[in-house]
Design an enzyme around this catalytic site. Structure first.
Site, short mmCIF file in Angstrom:
data_model
loop_
_atom_site.label_atom_id
_atom_site.label_comp_id
_atom_site.label_asym_id
_atom_site.label_seq_id
_atom_site.Cartn_x
_atom_site.Cartn_y
_atom_site.Cartn_z
CB SER A 157 -26.15 -78.03 73.41
OG SER A 157 -27.14 -77.05 73.26
CE1 TYR A 170 -23.97 -76.35 68.51
CE2 TYR A 170 -26.06 -76.32 69.68
CZ TYR A 170 -24.69 -76.17 69.68
OH TYR A 170 -24.02 -75.86 70.85
P1 NDP Z 1 -16.73 -70.98 69.49
O1 NDP Z 1 -17.38 -70.84 68.16
O2 NDP Z 1 -16.29 -69.78 70.23
O3 NDP Z 1 -15.51 -71.98 69.38
C1 NDP Z 1 -15.61 -73.18 68.68
C2 NDP Z 1 -14.24 -73.74 68.46
O4 NDP Z 1 -14.37 -74.91 67.61
C3 NDP Z 1 -13.32 -72.77 67.72
O5 NDP Z 1 -12.04 -72.81 68.31
C4 NDP Z 1 -13.29 -73.31 66.30
O6 NDP Z 1 -12.11 -73.05 65.61
C5 NDP Z 1 -13.42 -74.81 66.56
N1 NDP Z 1 -13.87 -75.48 65.33
C6 NDP Z 1 -14.99 -75.21 64.63
N2 NDP Z 1 -15.03 -75.97 63.53
C7 NDP Z 1 -13.92 -76.73 63.53
C8 NDP Z 1 -13.38 -77.68 62.64
N3 NDP Z 1 -14.00 -77.98 61.48
N4 NDP Z 1 -12.23 -78.30 62.95
C9 NDP Z 1 -11.59 -77.99 64.09
N5 NDP Z 1 -12.02 -77.07 64.98
C10 NDP Z 1 -13.18 -76.43 64.70
O7 NDP Z 1 -17.80 -71.84 70.33
P2 NDP Z 1 -18.00 -72.01 71.91
O8 NDP Z 1 -16.73 -71.82 72.64
O9 NDP Z 1 -19.20 -71.27 72.27
O10 NDP Z 1 -18.43 -73.56 71.92
C11 NDP Z 1 -17.62 -74.61 72.45
C12 NDP Z 1 -18.50 -75.82 72.59
O11 NDP Z 1 -19.56 -75.56 73.53
C13 NDP Z 1 -19.20 -76.24 71.30
O12 NDP Z 1 -19.22 -77.64 71.21
C14 NDP Z 1 -20.61 -75.70 71.47
O13 NDP Z 1 -21.54 -76.43 70.71
C15 NDP Z 1 -20.81 -75.89 72.95
N6 NDP Z 1 -21.83 -75.04 73.56
C16 NDP Z 1 -21.67 -73.67 73.63
C17 NDP Z 1 -22.62 -72.89 74.22
C18 NDP Z 1 -22.49 -71.40 74.32
O14 NDP Z 1 -23.44 -70.73 74.78
N7 NDP Z 1 -21.36 -70.80 73.94
C19 NDP Z 1 -23.85 -73.48 74.80
C20 NDP Z 1 -23.92 -74.91 74.69
C21 NDP Z 1 -22.94 -75.64 74.09
P3 NDP Z 1 -11.86 -71.60 64.91
O15 NDP Z 1 -11.73 -70.66 66.06
O16 NDP Z 1 -10.60 -71.79 64.18
O17 NDP Z 1 -13.06 -71.33 64.08
#
Ligand code: NDP
Length: 247
Positions: A157, A170
């Site tokens: 990020s 984070y």
């Molecule tokens: P979302 O919140 O939409 O998705 C996150 C995913 O991670 C979900 O499928 C969630 O599962 C899963 N997850 C969360 N906690 C756990 C856990 N304890 N065990 C297993 N799975 C877990 O996030 P994004 O798609 O936005 O983010 C994806 C990645 O990109 C992340 O690493 C985020 O930090 C990074 N990122 C995102 C940005 C953005 O603007 N969107 C910018 C920069 C980085 P469930 O659906 O079941 O909760």
């Protein structure tokens, strides 16, 4: 080095014959990455904590006509060493190797200054976003070794490169992710290891972080897939230890 989506055209069969695991595959960027990889021929292992969401992605891949995926339900907040070992054993039995691993799952925690950051939230965010990536990678390294062309991709990020007020655990977990990536890349001449920074992307996590933002001004997960395809496919051979921006 970044990939210009306008100039990178992935081959339609770019990921054919590859087995790729995606964490956090049930929602947001991970769900789109899984469908995109499958559309380019990969057999995907969908890892996440919510079975119903993984099943929906599974069904979408089947109706797209992609290779039959596999589902792994695991909660990184509670998984212990034996769970990772069992996971590696079952992937080994099912596929015999792993050609790609996209660490995508993550949690935001709370936006708060360090002075007031809740300790329990800090520990959970560090555990899910960083410790789990270490344990999963270590458990799967023998299977990645079985691939002739393995690619390991972490999700970083902007706040994992320059600290920003209130992003707390984070941000620090993403700094750790960059460090884990660089350390592994330096250790492994048989594996390419890189980070992706998606940039602001229209997902539930972004909505939670920036509730006042107009989501229609943001790129969608589908808009940023070129960098993911590049890193998971053979076109990135020789690229390692890098942190790429999607936007
Ligand atoms: P979302 O919140 O939409 O998705 C996150 C995913 O991670 C979900 O499928 C969630 O599962 C899963 N997850 C969360 N906690 C756990 C856990 N304890 N065990 C297993 N799975 C877990 O996030 P994004 O798609 O936005 O983010 C994806 C990645 O990109 C992340 O690493 C985020 O930090 C990074 N990122 C995102 C940005 C953005 O603007 N969107 C910018 C920069 C980085 P469930 O659906 O079941 O909760």
């Amino acid at each position: 080095m970044n990939i210009d989506p306008g100039s990178y055209t992935p081959a339609p069969n770019l990921l054919e014959e590859r087995v790729i695991m995606i964490t956090g595959a049930g929602d947001g960027i991970g769900a789109t990455a899984a469908r995109t990889f499958a559309r380019h021929g990969a057999t995907v292992a969908l890892l996440g904590r919510t079975q119903a969401k993984l099943e929906a992605v599974y069904d979408a891949i089947e109706s797209d006509g992609g290779p039959k995926p596999s589902i792994v339900v695991m909660d990184f907040a509670t998984a212990v060493a034996d769970d990772y070992k069992n996971l590696a054993d079952s992937i080994g039995t099912e596929f015999g190797r792993l050609d790609g691993l996209l660490h995508n799952a993550g949690v935001l925690g709370h936006l708060n200054p360090i002075e007031h950051y809740e300790v329990a939230t800090w520990l959970e965010v560090m555990h899910v976003n960083l410790n789990a990536q270490f344990m999963l990678t270590q458990a799967l390294m023998p299977l990645l070794r079985e691939s002739g062309d393995a690619s390991l991709v972490f999700t970083s990020s902007g706040v994992g490169r320059t600290g920003r007020a209130n992003w707390g655990a984070y941000a620090v977990s993403k700094f750790g992710t960059e460090g884990l990536m660089q350390t592994l890349a330096d250790e492994c001449d048989w594996l390419r290891v890189n980070c992706i920074n998606p940039g602001a992307t229209r997902t539930a996590m972004r909505r939670a972080a920036c509730p006042d933002e107009d989501p229609t001004t943001l790129k969608t997960p589908a808009d940023i897939m070129a960098t993911y395809l590049y890193l998971l496919g053979p076109d990135s051979q020789g690229t390692t230890g890098q942190s790429l921006d999607c936007q």
